[in-house]
Motif scaffolding. Structure first.
Motif, PDB file in Angstrom:
ATOM      1  N   ASN A  15       0.830  -1.210   0.000  1.00 32.79           N
ATOM      2  CA  ASN A  15       0.000   0.000   0.000  1.00 32.79           C
ATOM      3  C   ASN A  15       0.855   1.248   0.000  1.00 32.79           C
ATOM      4  N   LEU A  16       1.900   1.242   0.774  1.00 33.12           N
ATOM      5  CA  LEU A  16       2.790   2.408   0.842  1.00 33.12           C
ATOM      6  C   LEU A  16       3.410   2.674  -0.526  1.00 33.12           C
ATOM      7  N   ALA A  17       3.807   1.593  -1.209  1.00 31.98           N
ATOM      8  CA  ALA A  17       4.410   1.759  -2.534  1.00 31.98           C
ATOM      9  C   ALA A  17       3.402   2.357  -3.504  1.00 31.98           C
ATOM     10  N   ILE A  18       2.155   1.847  -3.477  1.00 28.58           N
ATOM     11  CA  ILE A  18       1.122   2.380  -4.380  1.00 28.58           C
ATOM     12  C   ILE A  18       0.853   3.847  -4.061  1.00 28.58           C
ATOM     13  N   ASP A  19       0.800   4.175  -2.767  1.00 34.37           N
ATOM     14  CA  ASP A  19       0.576   5.571  -2.383  1.00 34.37           C
ATOM     15  C   ASP A  19       1.685   6.459  -2.924  1.00 34.37           C
ATOM     16  N   LEU A  20       2.907   5.979  -2.822  1.00 30.24           N
ATOM     17  CA  LEU A  20       4.034   6.789  -3.287  1.00 30.24           C
ATOM     18  C   LEU A  20       3.962   7.012  -4.803  1.00 30.24           C
ATOM     19  N   VAL A  21       3.602   5.928  -5.527  1.00 30.34           N
ATOM     20  CA  VAL A  21       3.477   6.070  -6.999  1.00 30.34           C
ATOM     21  C   VAL A  21       2.384   7.068  -7.342  1.00 30.34           C
ATOM     22  N   LEU A  22       1.237   6.973  -6.638  1.00 28.29           N
ATOM     23  CA  LEU A  22       0.134   7.901  -6.911  1.00 28.29           C
ATOM     24  C   LEU A  22       0.556   9.338  -6.599  1.00 28.29           C
ATOM     25  N   LEU A  23       1.229   9.511  -5.483  1.00 29.98           N
ATOM     26  CA  LEU A  23       1.698  10.843  -5.107  1.00 29.98           C
ATOM     27  C   LEU A  23       2.632  11.400  -6.177  1.00 29.98           C
ATOM     28  N   LEU A  25       2.683  10.560  -9.354  1.00 27.50           N
ATOM     29  CA  LEU A  25       1.924  10.915 -10.561  1.00 27.50           C
ATOM     30  C   LEU A  25       1.194  12.239 -10.382  1.00 27.50           C
ATOM     31  N   VAL A  26       0.645  12.459  -9.163  1.00 27.32           N
ATOM     32  CA  VAL A  26      -0.082  13.716  -8.926  1.00 27.32           C
ATOM     33  C   VAL A  26       0.880  14.899  -9.016  1.00 27.32           C
ATOM     34  N   LEU A  32       2.975  19.403 -14.813  1.00 23.85           N
ATOM     35  CA  LEU A  32       2.633  19.531 -16.231  1.00 23.85           C
ATOM     36  C   LEU A  32       1.595  20.625 -16.451  1.00 23.85           C
ATOM     37  N   VAL A  33       0.625  20.745 -15.521  1.00 18.05           N
ATOM     38  CA  VAL A  33      -0.369  21.820 -15.643  1.00 18.05           C
ATOM     39  C   VAL A  33       0.344  23.169 -15.603  1.00 18.05           C
ATOM     40  N   TYR A  34       1.259  23.310 -14.638  1.00 22.82           N
ATOM     41  CA  TYR A  34       1.987  24.574 -14.545  1.00 22.82           C
ATOM     42  C   TYR A  34       2.841  24.801 -15.788  1.00 22.82           C
ATOM     43  N   TRP A  35       3.516  23.753 -16.248  1.00 25.29           N
ATOM     44  CA  TRP A  35       4.377  23.902 -17.427  1.00 25.29           C
ATOM     45  C   TRP A  35       3.556  24.295 -18.649  1.00 25.29           C
ATOM     46  N   PHE A  61      -2.128  14.301 -18.085  1.00 25.75           N
ATOM     47  CA  PHE A  61      -1.171  13.858 -19.103  1.00 25.75           C
ATOM     48  C   PHE A  61      -1.678  14.006 -20.529  1.00 25.75           C
ATOM     49  N   ILE A  62      -2.902  13.534 -20.823  1.00 23.32           N
ATOM     50  CA  ILE A  62      -3.387  13.591 -22.202  1.00 23.32           C
ATOM     51  C   ILE A  62      -3.560  15.039 -22.642  1.00 23.32           C
TER      52      ILE A  62
END
Ligand SMILES: [Zn+2]
Ligand SMILES: [Zn+2]
Length: 184
Positions: A15-23, A25-26, A32-35, A61-62
């Motif tokens: 769960n910690l690993a998934i949370d880190l990946v999601l964080l 990506l966010v 990317l929004v700022y860029w 992303f898209i």
């Protein structure tokens, strides 16, 4: 944390690993929004379109990928700089004596009265000395006569009469018809 335990309480490490990946990506998405917003501001002048680009990038992303495909290819600063360079180059060429017809961009001489390519009028001749006049001039710089003033009629009339004396019949007939008919 961001997500509830998907795989059960026991797999806390996963769960910690998934949370880190999601964080991760966010964070990437927000960056990317700022860029996209910053890049759009450098390439697009219309604030509406900049807003549209930023709004599109909110789709994770898209939106940014689509923006990168349709964005203008040049920075606004580059476009402005190139325009200034073109103007400077044209001014330099005009100084050297290289002139272009304002209607068709054909190369013309400085003293052309009419463009030889598109036949449009470039300059008016001086009514007194016949030299080409710039539209901005108020007097003819060559003979000092005022632009728009009538040509010195007496001198021309005298010359016509002098040629008339050589051929009296034709000259008299010409003057008679010219006098009887109103100027057309
Ligand atoms: Zn022309
Ligand atoms: Zn003149």
């Amino acid at each position: 944390m961001l997500t509830p335990a998907i795989f059960g309480i026991n797999n806390s490490g996963l769960n910690l690993a998934i949370d880190l990946v999601l964080l991760f990506l966010v964070v990437i998405w927000l960056a990317l929004v700022y860029w996209t917003y910053a890049d759009a501001r450098r390439r697009i002048a219309d604030p509406m379109l900049i807003g549209c680009a930023a709004a599109a990038s909110l789709f994770p992303f898209i939106g940014t990928i689509v923006y990168m495909i349709v964005r203008p290819p040049e920075y606004l600063d580059d476009v402005r700089e190139r325009d200034l360079e073109m103007q400077a180059a044209e001014a330099r060429l005009a100084e050297v004596g290289y002139h272009l017809c304002p209607h068709c961009d054909y190369e013309v001489e400085k003293d052309f009265l009419r463009c030889p390519s598109c036949m449009r009028k470039l300059k008016d001749p001086c009514t007194t000395c016949g030299r080409p006049l710039d539209p901005a001039w108020k007097i003819c710089p060559y003979c000092e006569s005022e632009i728009g003033a009538a040509p010195p009629a007496p001198r021309r009339a005298r010359r016509r009469r002098e040629t008339g004396t050589e051929q009296p019949v034709a000259g008299a007939a010409g003057e008679a018809t010219a006098g009887s008919q109103p100027v057309s």
